[in-house]
Write a protein that holds these residues in place. Structure first.
Motif, PDB file in Angstrom:
ATOM      1  N   LEU A 106       1.307  -0.606   0.294  1.00 28.39           N
ATOM      2  CA  LEU A 106       0.481   0.062   0.104  1.00 28.39           C
ATOM      3  C   LEU A 106       0.894   1.047  -0.209  1.00 28.39           C
ATOM      4  O   LEU A 106       0.964   1.733   1.297  1.00 28.39           O
ATOM      5  CB  LEU A 106      -1.415  -0.124   1.056  1.00 28.39           C
ATOM      6  N   ASP A 107       0.914   1.532  -1.326  1.00 31.54           N
ATOM      7  CA  ASP A 107       2.287   3.474  -1.070  1.00 31.54           C
ATOM      8  C   ASP A 107       1.195   4.007  -1.269  1.00 31.54           C
ATOM      9  O   ASP A 107       0.436   4.968  -1.350  1.00 31.54           O
ATOM     10  CB  ASP A 107       2.133   3.548  -2.979  1.00 31.54           C
ATOM     11  N   GLU A 108       1.965   4.656   0.101  1.00 34.51           N
ATOM     12  CA  GLU A 108       1.766   5.971   0.329  1.00 34.51           C
ATOM     13  C   GLU A 108      -0.432   6.439   0.974  1.00 34.51           C
ATOM     14  O   GLU A 108      -1.180   6.854   1.298  1.00 34.51           O
ATOM     15  CB  GLU A 108       1.267   7.463  -0.050  1.00 34.51           C
ATOM     16  N   VAL A 109       0.371   5.394   2.578  1.00 41.44           N
ATOM     17  CA  VAL A 109      -1.298   4.930   2.970  1.00 41.44           C
ATOM     18  C   VAL A 109      -1.763   5.632   3.369  1.00 41.44           C
ATOM     19  O   VAL A 109      -3.117   5.627   4.221  1.00 41.44           O
ATOM     20  CB  VAL A 109      -0.604   3.437   3.820  1.00 41.44           C
ATOM     21  N   VAL A 110      -1.021   6.976   4.124  1.00 40.35           N
ATOM     22  CA  VAL A 110      -2.331   7.965   4.882  1.00 40.35           C
ATOM     23  C   VAL A 110      -2.933   8.817   3.821  1.00 40.35           C
ATOM     24  O   VAL A 110      -3.893   8.798   4.464  1.00 40.35           O
ATOM     25  CB  VAL A 110      -1.048   8.999   5.437  1.00 40.35           C
ATOM     26  N   GLU A 111      -2.530   8.389   2.361  1.00 46.82           N
ATOM     27  CA  GLU A 111      -4.121   9.045   1.694  1.00 46.82           C
ATOM     28  C   GLU A 111      -5.365   8.211   1.680  1.00 46.82           C
ATOM     29  O   GLU A 111      -6.029   9.744   1.028  1.00 46.82           O
ATOM     30  CB  GLU A 111      -3.462   9.204   0.183  1.00 46.82           C
ATOM     31  N   THR A 117      -6.899   1.491   7.413  1.00 47.90           N
ATOM     32  CA  THR A 117      -6.232   1.661   8.852  1.00 47.90           C
ATOM     33  C   THR A 117      -6.624   0.383   9.142  1.00 47.90           C
ATOM     34  O   THR A 117      -6.255  -0.704  10.180  1.00 47.90           O
ATOM     35  CB  THR A 117      -5.766   2.073   9.612  1.00 47.90           C
ATOM     36  N   VAL A 118      -7.960  -0.192   9.540  1.00 48.28           N
ATOM     37  CA  VAL A 118      -9.002  -0.320  10.886  1.00 48.28           C
ATOM     38  C   VAL A 118      -8.964  -2.026   9.911  1.00 48.28           C
ATOM     39  O   VAL A 118      -8.917  -2.750  10.589  1.00 48.28           O
ATOM     40  CB  VAL A 118     -10.139   0.003  10.689  1.00 48.28           C
ATOM     41  N   VAL A 119      -9.471  -1.821   8.563  1.00 48.36           N
ATOM     42  CA  VAL A 119      -9.168  -3.397   8.133  1.00 48.36           C
ATOM     43  C   VAL A 119      -7.484  -4.372   8.003  1.00 48.36           C
ATOM     44  O   VAL A 119      -7.466  -5.041   8.556  1.00 48.36           O
ATOM     45  CB  VAL A 119      -9.140  -3.082   6.655  1.00 48.36           C
ATOM     46  N   GLY A 154       7.445  13.506   5.797  1.00 47.61           N
ATOM     47  CA  GLY A 154       8.102  15.121   5.784  1.00 47.61           C
ATOM     48  C   GLY A 154       6.787  15.356   5.221  1.00 47.61           C
ATOM     49  O   GLY A 154       6.556  17.113   4.533  1.00 47.61           O
ATOM     50  N   TYR A 155       5.881  14.522   4.600  1.00 46.73           N
ATOM     51  CA  TYR A 155       4.982  15.517   3.728  1.00 46.73           C
ATOM     52  C   TYR A 155       3.296  15.142   4.546  1.00 46.73           C
ATOM     53  O   TYR A 155       2.502  14.730   3.449  1.00 46.73           O
ATOM     54  CB  TYR A 155       4.780  14.419   2.486  1.00 46.73           C
ATOM     55  N   GLN A 156       3.572  15.326   5.947  1.00 48.32           N
ATOM     56  CA  GLN A 156       2.401  15.187   6.535  1.00 48.32           C
ATOM     57  C   GLN A 156       1.564  16.254   7.422  1.00 48.32           C
ATOM     58  O   GLN A 156       2.363  17.396   7.360  1.00 48.32           O
ATOM     59  CB  GLN A 156       2.803  13.416   7.829  1.00 48.32           C
ATOM     60  N   LYS A 163      -1.314   6.619  12.526  1.00 46.77           N
ATOM     61  CA  LYS A 163      -1.319   6.910  14.600  1.00 46.77           C
ATOM     62  C   LYS A 163      -0.489   6.554  15.178  1.00 46.77           C
ATOM     63  O   LYS A 163       0.159   5.614  14.506  1.00 46.77           O
ATOM     64  CB  LYS A 163      -3.190   6.102  14.833  1.00 46.77           C
ATOM     65  N   PRO A 164      -0.291   6.760  16.151  1.00 47.66           N
ATOM     66  CA  PRO A 164       0.771   5.478  17.239  1.00 47.66           C
ATOM     67  C   PRO A 164       0.685   4.288  17.330  1.00 47.66           C
ATOM     68  O   PRO A 164       1.010   3.014  16.742  1.00 47.66           O
ATOM     69  CB  PRO A 164       0.913   5.921  17.936  1.00 47.66           C
ATOM     70  N   SER A 165      -1.192   3.632  17.243  1.00 50.42           N
ATOM     71  CA  SER A 165      -1.460   2.234  17.564  1.00 50.42           C
ATOM     72  C   SER A 165      -1.502   1.165  16.129  1.00 50.42           C
ATOM     73  O   SER A 165      -1.376   0.528  16.062  1.00 50.42           O
ATOM     74  CB  SER A 165      -2.860   2.973  18.092  1.00 50.42           C
ATOM     75  N   THR A 166      -0.521   2.255  15.066  1.00 50.61           N
ATOM     76  CA  THR A 166      -0.352   1.591  13.563  1.00 50.61           C
ATOM     77  C   THR A 166       0.218   1.574  13.569  1.00 50.61           C
ATOM     78  O   THR A 166       0.802   0.650  13.027  1.00 50.61           O
ATOM     79  CB  THR A 166      -1.630   2.624  12.580  1.00 50.61           C
TER      80      THR A 166
END
Length: 269
Positions: A106-111, A117-119, A154-156, A163-166
């Protein structure tokens, strides 16, 4: 219109990759011990190329997903679709990887949306399962399955951060740009331009990267360097190639572009 999900299921040819440390050995250990991996580093520094390299090295299918704002958990797991008047369940790329084995990247998962992330959570602990509520299945990941995600720290923004939990469900490997001589060799090999002619471009890239966080949000990626060198190798004047591949992609601000052109002139003439 919703952007199309980009998923590729293949065992890639052995792509060129230049290690900078022990990342290859660390990735292999993670795979053999069924550990999920988080890759972090700037855009265009080689994270995706590294995953393709390791998939080929390990002989694994690679399922790549380019994450975006509209990517949902259903895009990854699957959904019911109409086919010839019947409703048929169709696996998403994550589900296919869990069923068949291989690397799901999963590339750039934060997008992606937060439900993604729950899955992923049940796949990143000792359970290694993928519950499919719509089909009533609970898939156990085989030994040949590996979950890999990446992002650019650096681009968040505050709204797009892991999340820290992730984060603490993965081992993490940090990537940066190559040293000048290594990067010169890579760009020369990728573009066909001689190392002697690539060196000034690499020197310019290092100068522009030093401006990141001041005039620029991001520095010149190795990918852009390859593009620039490719244009030069094809006969494009170096000034035009630098403008098209190393200045225009970085900013739309006229004053900043003027400053970058001055830096380019000082480095390459």
């Amino acid at each position: 219109m919703k952007p199309a999900l980009h998923a590729i299921d293949t065992v890639p040819s052995f792509p060129l990759y230049t290690p900078t440390g022990n990342e290859c050995a660390l990735f292999e250990h993670a795979f053999r011990h069924r550990l999920p991996v988080l890759l972090k580093g700037p855009t265009g520094c080689g994270k995706t190329r590294f995953v393709a390299h390791m998939a080929a090295r390990l002989g694994l299918p690679l399922h790549t997903v380019a994450c975006h704002d509209d990517l949902t958990a259903a895009d990854l797991t699957g959904r019911y679709l109409l086919q010839g008047g019947d409703t048929v369940w169709t696996d998403g790329p994550l589900t296919r990887a869990v069923r068949e084995g291989g690397i799901c990247y999963l590339d750039e998962v934060v997008e992606a949306r937060k439900d993604v992330t729950v899955v992923l959570h049940p796949l990143t602990d000792d359970r290694r399962i993928l519950p499919l509520e719509r089909t009533g299945e609970e898939l156990a990941a085989p030994d040949g399955f590996m979950l890999v995600v990446s992002y650019n720290p650096g681009y968040q923004s505050l709204h797009k951060a892991l999340k820290p939990s992730t984060r603490q469900r993965f081992i993490a490997i940090e990537f940066g740009f190559l040293a000048a001589e290594q990067e010169t060799a890579v760009v020369a090999a990728e573009s066909g331009l001689s190392a002697e002619r690539v060196r000034p471009l690499v020197a310019l890239a290092h100068r522009l990267r030093a401006l990141q966080g001041h005039d620029l949000e991001e520095g010149v990626s190795t990918r852009l360097l390859v593009y620039c060198a490719t244009l030069v190798a094809a006969g494009t004047p170096i000034v035009d190639a630098v403008l098209a591949a190393m200045i225009e992609p970085l900013t739309d601000d006229a004053d900043v572009k003027a400053g970058l052109r001055e830096v380019a002139h000082a480095v390459i003439g």
